[in-house]
Motif scaffolding. Structure first.
Motif, PDB file in Angstrom:
ATOM      1  N   MET A  34     -70.222  36.227 -46.606  1.00  0.00           N
ATOM      2  CA  MET A  34     -69.963  36.353 -45.181  1.00  0.00           C
ATOM      3  C   MET A  34     -69.163  35.137 -44.748  1.00  0.00           C
ATOM      4  N   THR A  58     -68.541  40.618 -44.757  1.00  0.00           N
ATOM      5  CA  THR A  58     -68.536  40.542 -43.295  1.00  0.00           C
ATOM      6  C   THR A  58     -67.777  39.293 -42.860  1.00  0.00           C
ATOM      7  N   ASP A  76     -65.986  48.090 -39.925  1.00  0.00           N
ATOM      8  CA  ASP A  76     -67.434  47.894 -40.019  1.00  0.00           C
ATOM      9  C   ASP A  76     -67.813  46.577 -40.695  1.00  0.00           C
ATOM     10  N   ARG A  77     -66.818  45.838 -41.176  1.00  0.00           N
ATOM     11  CA  ARG A  77     -67.083  44.530 -41.800  1.00  0.00           C
ATOM     12  C   ARG A  77     -66.632  43.370 -40.916  1.00  0.00           C
ATOM     13  N   VAL A  79     -67.169  41.438 -37.284  1.00  0.00           N
ATOM     14  CA  VAL A  79     -68.058  41.267 -36.139  1.00  0.00           C
ATOM     15  C   VAL A  79     -67.424  40.245 -35.204  1.00  0.00           C
TER      16      VAL A  79
END
Length: 89
Positions: A34, A58, A76-77, A79
Motif C-alpha cells: 500500500m 492500494t 478500486d485500488r 483511495v
C-alpha cells in the motif's frame, strides 16, 4: 504501507539509496503493498525510481491523481481521502 518522495506516471521515487534495499525487501516479503502519498509528492521525481504505480494493491492520497497516473491504477485500488487541512504550527 509505504510512503515515497515522489510519484509520477513513470514510477514511485525515493530520495535515499538506503531506502531502496529496505523497500525492495518489504516488497519481497509482502503479499500486498500500500502506498500513502500526499498531493505535494505527485508529479515529483527524485533520486531513485523503484516501483511502478501498478505495483501497489492500494494507493491512498489526499487529492485526486492526475489522469496519466490514475489511468495506471484500477479505480478500486485508489483511495482519495479529501478533507480540510489543519495547520499545526
Amino acid at each position: 504501507m509505504l510512503s515515497c518522495a515522489g510519484l509520477t506516471a513513470d514510477g514511485v521515487y525515493y530520495a535515499y539509496e538506503d531506502d531502496i534495499a529496505v523497500k525492495a525487501a518489504l516488497k519481497q516479503q509482502s503479499t500486498q503493498l500500500m502506498l500513502l502519498v500526499d498531493h505535494t509528492k505527485v508529479n515529483v521525481t527524485h533520486n531513485f525510481r523503484l516501483f511502478k504505480p501498478s505495483d501497489f494493491a492500494t494507493i491512498v492520497t489526499d487529492q485526486p491523481l492526475p489522469a496519466e497516473i490514475a489511468a495506471q491504477i484500477p479505480a478500486d485500488r485508489l483511495v482519495v481521502l479529501e478533507g480540510g487541512t489543519t495547520n499545526h504550527d
